[in-house]
Design a protein around this motif. Structure first.
Motif, PDB file in Angstrom:
ATOM      1  N   LEU A  24       0.829  -1.208   0.000  1.00 52.94           N
ATOM      2  CA  LEU A  24       0.000   0.000   0.000  1.00 52.94           C
ATOM      3  C   LEU A  24       0.864   1.259   0.000  1.00 52.94           C
ATOM      4  O   LEU A  24       0.490   2.271  -0.604  1.00 52.94           O
ATOM      5  CB  LEU A  24      -0.945  -0.004   1.200  1.00 52.94           C
ATOM      6  CG  LEU A  24      -2.185  -0.885   1.056  1.00 52.94           C
ATOM      7  CD1 LEU A  24      -3.020  -0.862   2.332  1.00 52.94           C
ATOM      8  CD2 LEU A  24      -3.036  -0.433  -0.131  1.00 52.94           C
ATOM      9  N   ALA A  25       2.008   1.212   0.669  1.00 52.42           N
ATOM     10  CA  ALA A  25       2.909   2.373   0.647  1.00 52.42           C
ATOM     11  C   ALA A  25       3.414   2.637  -0.770  1.00 52.42           C
ATOM     12  O   ALA A  25       3.509   3.792  -1.207  1.00 52.42           O
ATOM     13  CB  ALA A  25       4.083   2.148   1.596  1.00 52.42           C
ATOM     14  N   ALA A  26       3.715   1.571  -1.504  1.00 51.30           N
ATOM     15  CA  ALA A  26       4.139   1.735  -2.897  1.00 51.30           C
ATOM     16  C   ALA A  26       3.003   2.281  -3.751  1.00 51.30           C
ATOM     17  O   ALA A  26       3.208   3.144  -4.621  1.00 51.30           O
ATOM     18  CB  ALA A  26       4.617   0.392  -3.449  1.00 51.30           C
ATOM     19  N   ALA A  27       1.781   1.804  -3.493  1.00 46.02           N
ATOM     20  CA  ALA A  27       0.615   2.321  -4.218  1.00 46.02           C
ATOM     21  C   ALA A  27       0.385   3.793  -3.885  1.00 46.02           C
ATOM     22  O   ALA A  27       0.011   4.593  -4.760  1.00 46.02           O
ATOM     23  CB  ALA A  27      -0.622   1.492  -3.878  1.00 46.02           C
ATOM     24  N   MET A  28       0.624   4.167  -2.613  1.00 48.78           N
ATOM     25  CA  MET A  28       0.473   5.569  -2.212  1.00 48.78           C
ATOM     26  C   MET A  28       1.452   6.452  -2.980  1.00 48.78           C
ATOM     27  O   MET A  28       1.095   7.559  -3.419  1.00 48.78           O
ATOM     28  CB  MET A  28       0.696   5.707  -0.703  1.00 48.78           C
ATOM     29  CG  MET A  28       0.601   7.135  -0.189  1.00 48.78           C
ATOM     30  SD  MET A  28      -1.074   7.827  -0.305  1.00 48.78           S
ATOM     31  CE  MET A  28      -1.815   7.103   1.161  1.00 48.78           C
ATOM     32  N   TYR A  29       2.653   6.000  -3.139  1.00 51.73           N
ATOM     33  CA  TYR A  29       3.665   6.756  -3.893  1.00 51.73           C
ATOM     34  C   TYR A  29       3.137   7.090  -5.287  1.00 51.73           C
ATOM     35  O   TYR A  29       3.229   8.242  -5.748  1.00 51.73           O
ATOM     36  CB  TYR A  29       4.946   5.925  -3.978  1.00 51.73           C
ATOM     37  CG  TYR A  29       6.071   6.565  -4.750  1.00 51.73           C
ATOM     38  CD1 TYR A  29       6.932   7.475  -4.143  1.00 51.73           C
ATOM     39  CD2 TYR A  29       6.292   6.241  -6.091  1.00 51.73           C
ATOM     40  CE1 TYR A  29       7.988   8.047  -4.848  1.00 51.73           C
ATOM     41  CE2 TYR A  29       7.337   6.809  -6.802  1.00 51.73           C
ATOM     42  CZ  TYR A  29       8.187   7.713  -6.178  1.00 51.73           C
ATOM     43  OH  TYR A  29       9.229   8.290  -6.877  1.00 51.73           O
ATOM     44  N   ARG A  30       2.572   6.092  -5.951  1.00 55.61           N
ATOM     45  CA  ARG A  30       2.069   6.302  -7.315  1.00 55.61           C
ATOM     46  C   ARG A  30       0.810   7.175  -7.318  1.00 55.61           C
ATOM     47  O   ARG A  30       0.658   8.044  -8.191  1.00 55.61           O
ATOM     48  CB  ARG A  30       1.796   4.947  -7.961  1.00 55.61           C
ATOM     49  CG  ARG A  30       3.062   4.108  -8.161  1.00 55.61           C
ATOM     50  CD  ARG A  30       2.784   2.850  -8.960  1.00 55.61           C
ATOM     51  NE  ARG A  30       1.942   1.896  -8.226  1.00 55.61           N
ATOM     52  CZ  ARG A  30       2.443   0.965  -7.415  1.00 55.61           C
ATOM     53  NH1 ARG A  30       3.747   0.863  -7.204  1.00 55.61           N
ATOM     54  NH2 ARG A  30       1.623   0.113  -6.808  1.00 55.61           N
ATOM     55  N   SER A  31      -0.069   6.975  -6.358  1.00 54.53           N
ATOM     56  CA  SER A  31      -1.306   7.762  -6.301  1.00 54.53           C
ATOM     57  C   SER A  31      -1.025   9.234  -6.071  1.00 54.53           C
ATOM     58  O   SER A  31      -1.641  10.117  -6.689  1.00 54.53           O
ATOM     59  CB  SER A  31      -2.225   7.225  -5.197  1.00 54.53           C
ATOM     60  OG  SER A  31      -2.703   5.937  -5.508  1.00 54.53           O
ATOM     61  N   LEU A  32      -0.085   9.522  -5.180  1.00 50.79           N
ATOM     62  CA  LEU A  32       0.248  10.910  -4.888  1.00 50.79           C
ATOM     63  C   LEU A  32       0.848  11.599  -6.111  1.00 50.79           C
ATOM     64  O   LEU A  32       0.546  12.771  -6.389  1.00 50.79           O
ATOM     65  CB  LEU A  32       1.229  10.984  -3.712  1.00 50.79           C
ATOM     66  CG  LEU A  32       0.661  10.596  -2.346  1.00 50.79           C
ATOM     67  CD1 LEU A  32       1.777  10.530  -1.309  1.00 50.79           C
ATOM     68  CD2 LEU A  32      -0.411  11.583  -1.897  1.00 50.79           C
ATOM     69  N   ARG A  33       1.648  10.880  -6.844  1.00 52.55           N
ATOM     70  CA  ARG A  33       2.252  11.491  -8.026  1.00 52.55           C
ATOM     71  C   ARG A  33       1.241  11.654  -9.147  1.00 52.55           C
ATOM     72  O   ARG A  33       1.386  12.543  -9.988  1.00 52.55           O
ATOM     73  CB  ARG A  33       3.489  10.680  -8.438  1.00 52.55           C
ATOM     74  CG  ARG A  33       4.712  11.160  -7.661  1.00 52.55           C
ATOM     75  CD  ARG A  33       5.542  10.093  -7.020  1.00 52.55           C
ATOM     76  NE  ARG A  33       6.451  10.746  -6.049  1.00 52.55           N
ATOM     77  CZ  ARG A  33       6.111  10.985  -4.786  1.00 52.55           C
ATOM     78  NH1 ARG A  33       4.920  10.646  -4.318  1.00 52.55           N
ATOM     79  NH2 ARG A  33       6.962  11.597  -3.968  1.00 52.55           N
ATOM     80  N   ALA A  44      13.039   8.885  -4.387  1.00 53.71           N
ATOM     81  CA  ALA A  44      12.892   7.536  -4.921  1.00 53.71           C
ATOM     82  C   ALA A  44      11.769   6.809  -4.178  1.00 53.71           C
ATOM     83  O   ALA A  44      11.485   7.101  -3.004  1.00 53.71           O
ATOM     84  CB  ALA A  44      14.197   6.769  -4.765  1.00 53.71           C
ATOM     85  N   GLU A  45      11.155   5.860  -4.856  1.00 55.17           N
ATOM     86  CA  GLU A  45      10.027   5.143  -4.258  1.00 55.17           C
ATOM     87  C   GLU A  45      10.421   4.418  -2.979  1.00 55.17           C
ATOM     88  O   GLU A  45       9.676   4.441  -1.988  1.00 55.17           O
ATOM     89  CB  GLU A  45       9.458   4.141  -5.270  1.00 55.17           C
ATOM     90  CG  GLU A  45       8.251   3.380  -4.746  1.00 55.17           C
ATOM     91  CD  GLU A  45       7.641   2.462  -5.784  1.00 55.17           C
ATOM     92  OE1 GLU A  45       7.288   1.322  -5.427  1.00 55.17           O
ATOM     93  OE2 GLU A  45       7.529   2.886  -6.962  1.00 55.17           O
ATOM     94  N   ASP A  46      11.593   3.789  -2.939  1.00 54.64           N
ATOM     95  CA  ASP A  46      11.987   3.054  -1.741  1.00 54.64           C
ATOM     96  C   ASP A  46      12.213   3.983  -0.555  1.00 54.64           C
ATOM     97  O   ASP A  46      11.904   3.637   0.591  1.00 54.64           O
ATOM     98  CB  ASP A  46      13.224   2.193  -2.003  1.00 54.64           C
ATOM     99  CG  ASP A  46      14.432   2.989  -2.472  1.00 54.64           C
ATOM    100  OD1 ASP A  46      14.288   4.183  -2.800  1.00 54.64           O
ATOM    101  OD2 ASP A  46      15.538   2.402  -2.517  1.00 54.64           O
TER     102      ASP A  46
END
Length: 443
Positions: free
Chosen positions: A160-169, A216-218
């Motif tokens: 979900l944190a990775a999905a949040m990264y993409r959603s915010l961008r 970066a995403e990580d």
């Protein structure tokens, strides 16, 4: 077009009404359980509520979407990923609701939950606002660790944190002048460090919000996952309740028995909400002092588990009625076995002697009720046991009983609750004292 914001300060919750340019139709976003303010506003505007949008199944409050549908006939919209049990129309990427010249466009923005959506408002062909739910907050973003074990759709926090990264961008691609309306403000446990502001713009958030900065995403995932606040016990319960749709607010309150039983059930918790000074001067044996305050709902749902029956006590009838309503906002009204005014009791809490404690700290077991982050940033006493208040009832066995116990937090509210929990759990074994506001002398 007009946008009206409704605020529940105790839950740090924002909900919204969007009126068409003619004011005849109105759509609500993330309504609270008490639907009266929305009905009153619609009547004042001579508008009909035609739709209710749920950005996700909320964890920290019970939504009034089902009752609004039953009362007004308005359509409920939510993502197909919710798999909602209430009557609804799915609302996902590509779906649009038309409100006069206003178009409400669904964007799937997973991160806080796998089924989160944001609502982009287009007026006369231009994007003017976005309702971000618990995805993008002002100054922060939603936490990604609430849906690992809750509901039919569970996802690990890292995913979900990775999905949040993409959603915010994705949200950051909106024009800078687009207004941002989130579902929460400062004080919510759905994020870490929200601003006190009630609205913002995409441009302002791109400039000041840490979660929209270039990284970066990580690195983003690491930053998002660290130091998240505790998860109250009631959060998973509310997610499931909101997926089903809650009973009507006033009907639910009417079922609460508001009288003192002739004999109390010894197996039921007693929640005494009076100020700590009154509580300590006399209370029912075994009572827990969860004081009436700005975050009463949060602490009630953090200490009392869903399904655990309890008595609710208050200092007078007016406060009692108000607290029953606030209890219902998190869906706990059905667990109240009796609500009545307290007339004190036979049990007392001893006074904390600052001078004796200062001179003989080694004679006490010190229990620090603060969260681990608070303790790490501002340590107070060597060898203190750190047991955050939401965990205390389950961790009582960790506290030694060979000397008196002193409980403290950062200001006195949590230690009042904590000392009452330990007074009940350790009754007859050891003396329990509450440092209370005297902790300020050691900060």
């Amino acid at each position: 077009m007009k946008i009206e914001q409704f605020v529940d300060e105790n839950l740090s919750q924002f909900s919204y009404a969007i009126l068409s340019e003619w004011g005849s139709s109105m759509i609500l976003i993330d309504p609270a359980r008490d639907i009266k303010p929305y009905l009153d506003y619609a009547a004042k505007q001579h508008a009909q509520i035609t739709g209710i949008i749920e950005t996700h199944p909320h964890a920290d409050f019970v939504s009034g979407h089902l009752e609004l549908h039953q009362t007004t006939g308005a359509t409920i919209y939510s993502s197909k990923l919710v798999k909602a049990a209430y009557p609804h129309q799915t609302f996902d990427d590509g779906d649009v609701i038309t409100l006069g010249k206003v178009r409400l466009k669904a964007w799937n923005t997973p991160g806080h939950s796998p089924d989160s959506i944001s609502v982009v408002v287009e007026h006369e062909g231009k994007n003017v606002a976005v309702f971000t739910g618990d995805t993008l907050f002002i100054g922060d973003c939603g936490r990604p660790d609430l849906r690992e074990t809750t509901g039919t759709l569970t996802v690990k926090r890292e995913e979900l944190a990775a999905a949040m990264y993409r959603s915010l961008r994705r949200l950051a691609t909106l024009n800078d002048e687009v207004l941002v309306y989130a579902a929460h403000g400062a004080g919510t446990l759905c994020g870490k460090s929200l601003s006190d502001a009630t609205e913002s713009t995409i441009g302002a958030e791109k400039s000041a919000n840490w979660s929209l900065q270039e990284m970066a995403e990580d690195r983003f995932i690491q930053a998002l996952l660290e130091d998240q606040p505790f998860i109250p016990k009631y959060f998973p319960y509310d997610v499931d309740l909101n997926k089903q749709g809650a009973e009507a607010f006033m009907a639910a309150i009417a079922t609460v028995p508001q009288e003192k039983p002739h004999r109390l059930n010894a197996n039921m918790a007693i929640v005494d909400t009076r100020p700590q000074q009154q509580f300590k001067q006399g209370h029912l044996p075994g009572a827990l002092n969860i004081q009436n305050g700005a975050k009463f709902e949060t602490w009630l749902g953090s200490i009392i588990a869903p399904g655990e029956p309890f008595y609710l006590l208050a200092e007078n009838e007016q406060v009692l009625r108000d607290l029953i309503r606030r209890t219902a906002k998190i869906g706990y009204e059905k667990f109240i076995g009796g609500a009545f005014v307290s007339d004190g009791g036979s049990e007392f809490t001893g006074n904390f002697d600052v001078e004796n404690f200062s001179a003989h700290k080694g004679d006490y077991t010190i229990v620090d009720m603060r969260n681990s982050t608070e303790v790490r940033e501002h340590p107070l006493f060597e060898n203190a046991l750190t047991i955050p208040l939401p965990e205390l009832r389950e961790r009582v066995a960790e506290i030694p009983t060979n000397k008196s116990v002193v409980v403290h937090c950062a200001g006195g509210y949590r230690s009042a609750a904590g000392s009452s929990i330990l007074q009940k759990a350790l009754s007859g074994k050891v003396k329990v004292l509450d440092m209370g506001e005297a902790v300020s002398l050691f900060l």
